[in-house]
Design a protein around this motif. Structure first.
Motif: not given
Ligand SMILES: [Zn+2]
Length: 393
Positions: A204-209
């Motif tokens: 999720k952190e990667v996708d949000d970034c």
């Protein structure tokens, strides 16, 4: 006065280890020479000796939250359980939680830890009172408006003490703004302290970034100029979900990555930590527990076992991540040898240790695969005994 650890098992040999002024000064076969009269002698018969373990990512006061919000997704766990609970903390609670963590780490073989949290003066007092070594990171969120005060606090503390040391710890790229990250990096350069940050912990952190900044988290830090600015002075916790380009960026800048397998598994964040790829690329890989609210204990022996088993498991290859390599990651490459700091752990191994030293035993394998933190009998930091189990002779 010198201290001699007599008749300890080191790599299948019985040895006497001389410690003077916090350093190992001699390692020799047991009873090779008569012991000096003026030394303090500690009988280590039947105990294996290892370098002290370094827990490279923790949140020590979270011993207070052990069991809180277990079995929840990371964002719910943080937003609904941990962050509200942290609003209720005060200096006394942080001191007590940190002291409990330091004692637990010493009792399970950890002689140094790298932390990030709040109320650092209270934490620093607990570190000093326990005798462990530590680096404490000032946790930063948002724009980092408090950075000037933190800089003053670090300068004051650094002039009066060498342990603990301090770092600046922007929480992550999803909780700190570009402005906040830049301020943190500048402060790290100014004060000559490392940056400690959570990176690529969840998909999720990667996708949000990707959605917010059009690139992945390490590419984002690179675009902000922080990788060229700090390079080896970055300690990144988790680094789990990485593209090939991110592994190259991390390797090219010789960044320290901290694998926290128990926390990642418990929070369902993932398990394919690219250990071999990161090492090959030039990164320094280390191990950590994460806070007691997500890994529930601070047992680095358990972390070593999980780290080794995961590599073998997801790669389908029992030869990868052998015990000696995992121990080296967990000790930052320290060894039991003259000139090394006398940060040492004595362990009662579960497998019987042969009395004839020639016969084959495998102390490092037994440490990692067959024991756990409770097998630690004695821990020394800089030559001082800082933990002794209740049933030691
Ligand atoms: Zn963490």
């Amino acid at each position: 006065m010198k201290t001699i650890l007599q008749n300890a098992i080191l790599n299948n040999k019985a040895v006497d280890i001389t410690i003077d002024n916090g350093l190992i000064t001699n390692v020799e076969e047991t009873n090779k020479n008569p012991l000096p009269q003026e030394a303090e002698v500690i009988d280590c018969s039947e105990l294996a000796i290892f370098p002290g373990l370094c827990n490279m990512h923790s949140h020590a006061p979270m011993t207070l939250f052990r069991g809180l919000g277990d079995d929840q997704p990371l964002d719910i766990w943080l937003n609904q359980y941990i962050w509200p609970a942290e609003q209720k903390l005060n200096d006394e609670l942080v001191y007590q939680g940190t002291l409990q963590a330091c004692r637990e780490m010493l009792a399970t073989g950890t002689t140094a830890f790298n932390d990030m949290y709040f109320r650092l003066p209270a934490m620093a007092q607990a570190v000093k009172d326990s005798g462990i070594r530590a680096m404490l990171g000032y946790n930063i969120f948002g724009d980092g408006d408090e950075i000037e005060n933190i800089k003053k606090e670090i300068l004051n503390s650094q002039s009066s003490t060498i342990n603990p040391r301090f770092s600046i710890a922007p929480h992550s790229v999803y909780t700190v703004s570009a402005k906040g990250l830049r301020r943190c990096a500048d402060a790290c350069v100014e004060l000559h302290v490392p940056m400690h940050i959570h990176m690529n912990e969840t998909l999720k952190e990667v996708d949000d970034c990707l959605r917010e900044h059009g690139c992945r988290p390490w590419e984002y830090l690179d675009q902000l100029g922080i990788l060229d600015q700090l390079g080896t002075n970055i300690i990144a916790a988790h680094t789990l979900h990485l593209s090939d380009n991110e592994i190259k960026l991390i390797g090219d800048h010789h960044i320290t990555c901290v694998h926290c397998p128990n926390s990642n598994l418990k929070l369902g964040s993932g398990f394919r930590f690219p250990m071999l790829e990161l090492i090959d690329a030039g990164a320094r890989v280390t191990l950590g527990t994460d806070g007691s609210a997500s890994s529930n204990n601070l047992d680095m022996i358990e972390v070593m076992k999980t780290a080794a088993l995961l590599q073998k498991g997801w790669r389908g290859d029992p030869t990868v991540a052998p015990a000696e390599q995992i121990l080296s990651l967990a000790t930052l490459g320290h060894t039991v040898a003259p000139g090394q700091p006398a940060c040492l752990v004595l362990v009662k191994l579960n497998s019987p240790i042969p009395t004839t030293i020639e016969s084959s035993s495998h102390p490092t394998s037994n440490l990692i695969y067959a024991t756990h933190g409770e097998s630690v009998v004695m821990t020394l930091v800089d030559g001082k005994v800082v933990y002794k189990s209740a049933n030691v002779k």
